[in-house]
Scaffold this motif. Sequence first.
Motif, short mmCIF file in Angstrom:
data_model
loop_
_atom_site.label_atom_id
_atom_site.label_comp_id
_atom_site.label_asym_id
_atom_site.label_seq_id
_atom_site.Cartn_x
_atom_site.Cartn_y
_atom_site.Cartn_z
N LEU A 1 -51.90 8.18 6.56
CA LEU A 1 -50.46 7.96 6.46
C LEU A 1 -50.08 7.62 5.03
O LEU A 1 -50.75 6.82 4.37
N PHE A 2 -49.03 8.27 4.53
CA PHE A 2 -48.52 8.00 3.19
C PHE A 2 -47.01 7.86 3.31
O PHE A 2 -46.31 8.81 3.70
N ASP A 3 -46.50 6.65 3.04
CA ASP A 3 -45.07 6.35 3.26
C ASP A 3 -44.66 6.67 4.69
O ASP A 3 -43.57 7.21 4.96
N GLY A 4 -45.58 6.38 5.63
CA GLY A 4 -45.27 6.57 7.04
C GLY A 4 -45.41 8.00 7.53
O GLY A 4 -45.20 8.27 8.72
N LEU A 5 -45.76 8.95 6.64
CA LEU A 5 -45.88 10.35 7.03
C LEU A 5 -47.35 10.78 7.01
O LEU A 5 -48.11 10.37 6.13
N ALA A 6 -47.73 11.61 7.97
CA ALA A 6 -49.12 12.09 8.04
C ALA A 6 -49.37 13.12 6.96
O ALA A 6 -48.57 14.06 6.76
N GLN A 7 -50.48 12.94 6.24
CA GLN A 7 -50.83 13.94 5.23
C GLN A 7 -52.34 14.15 5.20
O GLN A 7 -53.12 13.31 5.61
N MET A 8 -52.73 15.35 4.71
CA MET A 8 -54.14 15.71 4.60
C MET A 8 -54.35 16.23 3.19
O MET A 8 -53.78 17.25 2.80
N VAL A 9 -55.15 15.49 2.38
CA VAL A 9 -55.40 15.89 0.98
C VAL A 9 -56.60 16.83 0.96
O VAL A 9 -57.67 16.50 1.47
N HIS A 10 -56.40 18.01 0.39
CA HIS A 10 -57.47 19.02 0.28
C HIS A 10 -58.23 19.18 1.60
O HIS A 10 -59.34 18.67 1.76
N PRO A 11 -57.66 19.89 2.55
CA PRO A 11 -58.35 20.11 3.83
C PRO A 11 -59.76 20.66 3.60
O PRO A 11 -59.98 21.45 2.69
N ASP A 12 -60.70 20.22 4.44
CA ASP A 12 -62.07 20.74 4.35
C ASP A 12 -62.13 22.19 4.80
O ASP A 12 -62.97 22.97 4.34
N HIS A 13 -61.28 22.55 5.78
CA HIS A 13 -61.29 23.91 6.33
C HIS A 13 -59.85 24.39 6.50
O HIS A 13 -58.99 23.65 6.97
N ILE A 14 -59.60 25.66 6.11
CA ILE A 14 -58.34 26.34 6.41
C ILE A 14 -58.73 27.65 7.10
O ILE A 14 -59.37 28.51 6.48
N LEU A 15 -58.40 27.79 8.38
CA LEU A 15 -58.87 28.93 9.17
C LEU A 15 -57.71 29.62 9.87
O LEU A 15 -56.62 29.05 10.03
N ARG A 16 -57.95 30.85 10.30
CA ARG A 16 -56.99 31.56 11.14
C ARG A 16 -57.24 31.13 12.59
O ARG A 16 -58.37 30.77 12.95
N PRO A 17 -56.23 31.20 13.45
CA PRO A 17 -56.40 30.74 14.84
C PRO A 17 -57.57 31.40 15.56
O PRO A 17 -58.19 30.78 16.43
N GLY A 18 -57.95 32.62 15.22
CA GLY A 18 -59.05 33.30 15.92
C GLY A 18 -60.43 32.99 15.36
O GLY A 18 -61.46 33.36 15.96
#
Length: 704
Positions: free
Chosen positions: A136-153
């Motif tokens: 949480l950053f200023d009450g908002l959910a955040q993800m710094v540099h995701p470990d994985h970015i994938l397509r739904p399949g």
Amino acid sequence: MAGDREGLSPPRGRPPVLFPLFAAADTLPGVGAKAAESFAGLGISRPRDVLFHLPSAGISRRAVARLADLRPPETATVTVTVQRHIAPAQRGRPWRVVCTDGTGDLTLVFFHARQHWIESQLPLGQPCVVSGKVELFDGLAQMVHPDHILRPGDPPPPAFEPVYPLAGTLTQRTVARAAAAAIDRAPALPDWIDPALKSREGWPDWTTALAAAHAPTGPQDLSLRAPARTRLAYDELFAHQMTLALVRRDRRRAAGRASVGDGRLRAQVLAALPWPPTAAQRRAVEEIAADMASPHRMNRLLQGDVGSGKTLVALLSLLIAVEAGGQGVLMAPTEILARQHLAALAPLADAAGVRVALLTGRDRGEGRDQVLADLAAGLIHILVGTHAVFQPGVVFDDLRLAVIDEQHRFGVAQRLELGAKGDRPDMLVMTATPIPRSLALAQFGDMDLSVLDEKPPGRQPIVTTALPDGRMDDVVARLDAALTRNARAYWVCPLVEESEAVDLTAAEARFQALRARFGDRVRLVHGQMPPEARDAAMADFAAGRAQLLVATTVIEVGVNVPEATIMVIERAESFGLAQLHQLRGRVGRGTASSSCLLLYHEPLSEAGRRRLQILRDSDDGFRIAEEDLAMRGAGDVIGTAQSGLPRFRVADLERQADLMAMARQDARALLETDPQLASDRGRAVRTLLWLMEQDRALRLMSAG
């Protein structure tokens, strides 16, 4: 080489089935020149090395169906739709990508990202799967540099993801990809583990173990007790112990000379002792006598705690050589120690009519010439000395036994030179530093082992206390009172001279301060002094002309002044446990009660506090050595550079001593039943030796 004569060395060339594992690391996918350089920083240069570079930790990832169900902070995998890109407002600010799934929002944060990369990885309006740490950053959910970015399949990331040790520019993805490729290259090999042992322990096959160790499903799979990891550790330890067993057998088969004593001289020495030897001393002498009486060359390690009576065992062993009509030599690493040995041996040798002489590098002129002439004529029965005893020009009439004290301070070449002074003399190596069993098996597994685990009667327990150095005035006042009662004391400092770089007390400065208080009763000893000055100071202290000896750790081993009853160790927290135990062992050598004061500088670290507590609680050198091993690790305890201690990638010497003992027993049993390594299992073991690169160790160790 050890095995060439017996036909049991590993094959002359590496088995072709292993070739893919010994290619260069950059033949693995994703490993370019830069990654190969970073891998080299981890000691990895081939696929084989990658196989044994196991994950050290893991990340649990929770698959979350809706953003509304996130519980920051947590590592989670979620499916979202990219809503908008927010370019950095100024240089150094991050890119932000706002995503949603209708139940909530998640902001992805990227530092130093390029617009083209952001737009290609996270196209506007497209669904994607992201996984990483949500906060949480200023009450908002955040993800710094995701470990994985994938397509739904795409296949989702595992629920528990391994984390590898990294170096240089390596990323987790690069190492994981290299490991997967290395595992694909690992051939199915005939098993080298005894089938009954494998079944009893529930261990998997080699390739199964590799795959499981690199794909842990939870923290339990990272444990040393996980079957896959235990099996791989055993493979390493077994290969090492096979090598030591081969070398040991080669040495035992090497022709020696039987030296059988009649016990006459030993009986005279024993009759002159104030009390009988301990059961441990008698047992050690019996083991040594049996070795010397056999037609094979003895290669034995005598290990004993401070004050356990190694010197007596050494003398009785040397007397066996004299009784058999030969000579013995005792080599010590320093002149102080050599002179101490001479002082201890001479009165007892006199009782048996045996002539003992000293030879050091400082001896010159007629005296030295006379010693060399008498030695060559057989008139000197036992020679005590430093490295000078194996120099050219030192000739024995008939050297039967060479005893080396504090062997870790001598190299293999020096031991060989000493062994060449006689006609295949037996070799007895001594160490005053108790070595934990696992390390003794790793370092000295090629030697037979005798352990002195009792102290002679009459030795008084040493009272050990610890005080902050802020109470220095009290300590000096108590010391003054003790010296007035004619006590003798050591005061040990960690350095010779004051240093701006290191905030530790120097012996020179402490000597000046104590000399100002106690006058001519104080002497100084350290390793940088001329030998003559050092010997004179030691002689004054031993004779009682001086009562207080200020010293560095030069007195750690071998110094024997039974009248000394007080040991002060300044900045005790800066010394290792084993070293503190050795220093403490300089007192308590007579019949008077003794004390050791550990002066420490506040604030104490947790490790420093634990070390001092262990010293206060125990005077058992073997227990202290085990604690030292647990706190510092194998390399630091023995000193890896000088010991030749093996470096294991999977096995942990501190916590897998039971496996080491099991591997040693297995290796020796296999050589008994299959001396040529010609059975199916024997041939599998040959492959293991190549896989673990013990072919090189065999060649090296056969020289030792």
